[in-house]
Design a protein around this motif. Structure first.
Motif, PDB file in Angstrom:
ATOM      1  N   LYS A 197      25.321 -21.643   7.293  1.00 29.56           N
ATOM      2  CA  LYS A 197      25.354 -20.212   6.679  1.00 29.56           C
ATOM      3  C   LYS A 197      24.013 -19.655   7.498  1.00 29.56           C
ATOM      4  O   LYS A 197      23.797 -18.628   7.088  1.00 29.56           O
ATOM      5  CB  LYS A 197      25.343 -20.188   5.399  1.00 29.56           C
ATOM      6  CG  LYS A 197      24.358 -20.784   4.671  1.00 29.56           C
ATOM      7  CD  LYS A 197      24.531 -20.533   3.190  1.00 29.56           C
ATOM      8  CE  LYS A 197      23.476 -21.293   2.155  1.00 29.56           C
ATOM      9  NZ  LYS A 197      23.573 -20.987   0.892  1.00 29.56           N
ATOM     10  N   SER A 198      23.787 -20.378   8.460  1.00 31.24           N
ATOM     11  CA  SER A 198      22.565 -19.796   9.253  1.00 31.24           C
ATOM     12  C   SER A 198      22.655 -18.264   9.886  1.00 31.24           C
ATOM     13  O   SER A 198      21.536 -17.906  10.097  1.00 31.24           O
ATOM     14  CB  SER A 198      22.049 -20.755  10.378  1.00 31.24           C
ATOM     15  OG  SER A 198      23.154 -20.803  11.398  1.00 31.24           O
ATOM     16  N   GLY A 199      23.866 -17.691  10.097  1.00 29.77           N
ATOM     17  CA  GLY A 199      23.692 -16.682  10.675  1.00 29.77           C
ATOM     18  C   GLY A 199      24.181 -15.486   9.959  1.00 29.77           C
ATOM     19  O   GLY A 199      24.121 -14.370  10.148  1.00 29.77           O
ATOM     20  N   LEU A 200      24.123 -15.649   8.575  1.00 32.69           N
ATOM     21  CA  LEU A 200      24.174 -14.549   7.589  1.00 32.69           C
ATOM     22  C   LEU A 200      22.967 -13.707   7.341  1.00 32.69           C
ATOM     23  O   LEU A 200      21.695 -14.538   7.331  1.00 32.69           O
ATOM     24  CB  LEU A 200      24.443 -15.128   6.032  1.00 32.69           C
ATOM     25  CG  LEU A 200      25.833 -15.984   5.761  1.00 32.69           C
ATOM     26  CD1 LEU A 200      25.742 -16.413   4.567  1.00 32.69           C
ATOM     27  CD2 LEU A 200      27.129 -14.964   6.099  1.00 32.69           C
ATOM     28  N   PRO A 201      23.212 -12.597   7.659  1.00 29.86           N
ATOM     29  CA  PRO A 201      21.932 -11.552   8.121  1.00 29.86           C
ATOM     30  C   PRO A 201      20.997 -11.491   6.910  1.00 29.86           C
ATOM     31  O   PRO A 201      19.762 -11.085   7.297  1.00 29.86           O
ATOM     32  CB  PRO A 201      22.477 -10.543   8.658  1.00 29.86           C
ATOM     33  CG  PRO A 201      23.846 -10.582   8.058  1.00 29.86           C
ATOM     34  CD  PRO A 201      24.313 -11.803   7.840  1.00 29.86           C
ATOM     35  N   SER A 202      21.407 -11.493   5.597  1.00 23.28           N
ATOM     36  CA  SER A 202      20.669 -11.486   4.524  1.00 23.28           C
ATOM     37  C   SER A 202      21.273 -12.019   3.250  1.00 23.28           C
ATOM     38  O   SER A 202      22.377 -12.382   3.315  1.00 23.28           O
ATOM     39  CB  SER A 202      20.291  -9.924   4.389  1.00 23.28           C
ATOM     40  OG  SER A 202      21.499  -9.285   3.737  1.00 23.28           O
TER      41      SER A 202
END
Lengths: 118, 116
Positions: free
Chosen positions: A57-62
């Protein structure tokens, strides 16, 4: 249908509103991905599921972004307290296998959910 | 770090012209995969081709051909005798890494306009 299905296709949300975007992958596909595509840009990775496990989930922005796939099939991407910068197309994709192989593992994309935050 | 660069933002050609879309990639992985996808106005990304890093053979499929050159880190896409139906945004993408979880790094896309 035979492809990846996403709903809603279009969503207009007021700033601060919560939204939920649904993805129905191709039946039997192990891998499921969410990508975010801003206008005029290429898709950017958000998160990846292998069956029901969220492995990346490294790309979830916040922390306002949350995704789940509780039974290893349908997935939901939830965005809390939407902001204008969340306006984008959210693409879901699925593939049969868990990883790329020499023989191939095509990733199929849905048509996306177009989110506009006003 | 993984990166894909598509320097051509938009290309316009007249029908029946040949057109080449450029793609340059960066990766430290020895095993990786390169892709081209087509995105028509409907928004869906349509798979065109996949290449693995060990196979530098060029490929032809009808009017489409791909030129993979590891020496220049390029994976260019040529459409021969373009048609109006080829009008779309084309994305080059890279996947690779230790985990190999199919995480894609996309370029910013090239919008192709084919005029009748």
């Amino acid at each position: 249908g035979a492809g990846v299905s996403q709903s809603p296709r279009y969503k207009v949300a007021k700033r601060g509103q919560d939204v939920a975007l649904r993805c129905d992958p191709i039946s039997g596909h192990v891998s499921l991905f969410w990508y975010q595509q801003a206008l005029g840009q290429g898709p950017e990775f958000l998160t990846y599921f292998q069956n029901e496990a969220q492995l990346d989930k490294s790309g979830l922005p916040s922390d306002r972004f949350f995704a789940e796939r509780p039974e290893g099939s349908v997935s939901t991407l939830k965005i809390q307290r939407t902001q204008q910068e969340d306006s984008a197309v959210y693409l879901c994709a699925s593939s049969l296998l868990a990883r790329q192989t020499i023989s191939g593992n095509t990733i199929y994309f849905g048509e996306g959910s177009w989110l506009t935050v006003v | 770090a993984q990166k894909v660069t598509q320097a051509q933002t938009e290309i316009s050609v007249v029908e029946k012209e040949d057109v080449t879309l450029d793609c340059v990639y960066e990766t430290r992985d020895t095993t990786y995969y390169l892709f081209w996808y087509k995105q028509p106005p409907s928004g869906e990304l349509v798979f065109l081709i996949r290449r693995n890093s060990f196979d530098e053979q060029n490929e032809i499929s009808g009017r489409y051909s791909w030129n993979f050159q590891k020496s220049t880190s390029s994976f260019n896409f040529t459409i021969t005798a373009s048609q109006v139906v080829d009008s779309a945004v084309y994305f080059c993408a890279l996947s690779g890494g230790i985990d190999n979880f199919n995480k894609f790094y996309f370029g910013s896309g090239t919008k192709l306009n084919v005029k009748p």
